[in-house]
Scaffold this active site. Structure first.
Site, PDB file in Angstrom:
ATOM      1  N   HIS A  62       2.154   8.259  20.093  1.00  0.00           N
ATOM      2  CA  HIS A  62       1.833   6.830  21.162  1.00  0.00           C
ATOM      3  C   HIS A  62       2.641   6.888  22.458  1.00  0.00           C
ATOM      4  O   HIS A  62       3.677   7.224  22.575  1.00  0.00           O
ATOM      5  CB  HIS A  62       1.727   5.806  20.835  1.00  0.00           C
ATOM      6  CG  HIS A  62       1.051   5.596  19.018  1.00  0.00           C
ATOM      7  ND1 HIS A  62       1.625   5.121  18.481  1.00  0.00           N
ATOM      8  CD2 HIS A  62       0.474   6.232  18.615  1.00  0.00           C
ATOM      9  CE1 HIS A  62       0.727   4.619  17.323  1.00  0.00           C
ATOM     10  NE2 HIS A  62      -0.242   5.491  17.419  1.00  0.00           N
ATOM     11  N   LYS A  72      10.203   1.326  26.324  1.00  0.00           N
ATOM     12  CA  LYS A  72       9.989   0.679  24.970  1.00  0.00           C
ATOM     13  C   LYS A  72      11.843   1.209  24.210  1.00  0.00           C
ATOM     14  O   LYS A  72      12.666   1.897  24.251  1.00  0.00           O
ATOM     15  CB  LYS A  72       9.949   1.314  23.988  1.00  0.00           C
ATOM     16  CG  LYS A  72       8.233   1.496  23.985  1.00  0.00           C
ATOM     17  CD  LYS A  72       7.683   2.273  23.079  1.00  0.00           C
ATOM     18  CE  LYS A  72       6.162   2.088  22.676  1.00  0.00           C
ATOM     19  NZ  LYS A  72       5.810   3.403  21.874  1.00  0.00           N
ATOM     20  N   TYR A 132      10.828  -3.458  18.323  1.00  0.00           N
ATOM     21  CA  TYR A 132      10.662  -3.104  19.968  1.00  0.00           C
ATOM     22  C   TYR A 132       9.993  -3.989  21.040  1.00  0.00           C
ATOM     23  O   TYR A 132       8.940  -4.403  20.753  1.00  0.00           O
ATOM     24  CB  TYR A 132       9.844  -1.790  20.044  1.00  0.00           C
ATOM     25  CG  TYR A 132       8.159  -1.495  19.568  1.00  0.00           C
ATOM     26  CD1 TYR A 132       7.710  -1.075  20.281  1.00  0.00           C
ATOM     27  CD2 TYR A 132       8.506  -1.419  18.029  1.00  0.00           C
ATOM     28  CE1 TYR A 132       6.541  -0.957  19.893  1.00  0.00           C
ATOM     29  CE2 TYR A 132       6.864  -1.392  17.756  1.00  0.00           C
ATOM     30  CZ  TYR A 132       6.017  -1.251  18.723  1.00  0.00           C
ATOM     31  OH  TYR A 132       4.641  -0.788  18.164  1.00  0.00           O
ATOM     32  N   ASP A 168      -4.306   7.675  14.292  1.00  0.00           N
ATOM     33  CA  ASP A 168      -2.779   9.189  13.922  1.00  0.00           C
ATOM     34  C   ASP A 168      -3.271  10.314  13.441  1.00  0.00           C
ATOM     35  O   ASP A 168      -2.800  11.300  14.067  1.00  0.00           O
ATOM     36  CB  ASP A 168      -1.940   8.070  14.049  1.00  0.00           C
ATOM     37  CG  ASP A 168      -1.090   6.889  14.286  1.00  0.00           C
ATOM     38  OD1 ASP A 168      -1.720   6.933  15.868  1.00  0.00           O
ATOM     39  OD2 ASP A 168      -0.164   6.128  13.870  1.00  0.00           O
TER      40      ASP A 168
END
Length: 182
Positions: A62, A72, A132, A168
């Site tokens: 992603h 991130k 995260y 995904d």
């Protein structure tokens, strides 16, 4: 914290500096001043938590498109993952290259993923918990993705994929001639 280079430009692997005694250890996982001294983004606006039941679960690859790109900071608090990032920045010397990092609760490592990278992971243990922090809030409608088994990248995942979302699994192959819109 110890900030280590990776093979991908601007991506950083951060190891804990543990202060141990009879109780266990103490370590700092984030310090805005230390991140700033390293030239890294130090303002994070959102925290995310991913719980993964089964070993072999795959999430990714992603990214958010500009101007909503996000840095991130990825850590595992229980279990283990292979965390994979792909540099999608056309002007980068590591454009379209990927690298994987084993992040575990035991090693305490944090991966700093810069803006302009695709990100995903595969769990290496059952009951894996991943946290995260992100520098930009999730913005619906600007998410992009690459299929985990896209032959353009040939990512070497360590396990067969046991669980993956329909979304995904359905990302199209990257059109490298047209470029990847980040």
């Amino acid at each position: 914290m110890h900030f280590g280079k990776t093979s991908l430009q601007d991506a950083v692997l951060i190891d804990l500096r543990k202060f141990e005694d009879s109780r266990g250890f103490f370590a700092r996982t984030f310090c805005a001043d230390e991140f700033g001294k390293q030239g890294l983004v130090s303002e994070f606006v959102q925290g995310n938590y991913s719980y993964n039941i089964s070993k072999g679960t795959l999430r990714g690859m992603h990214y958010q498109k500009s101007p909503h790109g996000e840095v991130k900071l990825v850590r595992v608090v229980q279990g283990a993952i292979l965390d994979v990032i792909i540099d999608l920045r056309p002007d980068s010397p590591t454009y379209l290259k990927w690298e994987g990092f084993e992040l575990t609760a035991e090693n305490g490592r944090t991966l700093y993923v810069p803006v302009g990278f695709a990100h995903g992971f595969q769990t290496l243990a059952d009951e894996t918990h991943v946290t995260y922090q992100v520098s930009h809030p999730y913005t619906p409608g600007v998410e992009g993705g690459l299929r985990y088994n896209d032959p353009a990248f040939n990512i070497d995942w360590p396990l067969p994929v046991s669980v993956i979302s329909e979304k995904d699994a359905a990302w199209p192959d990257a059109d490298l001639k047209a470029g990847i819109p980040i």
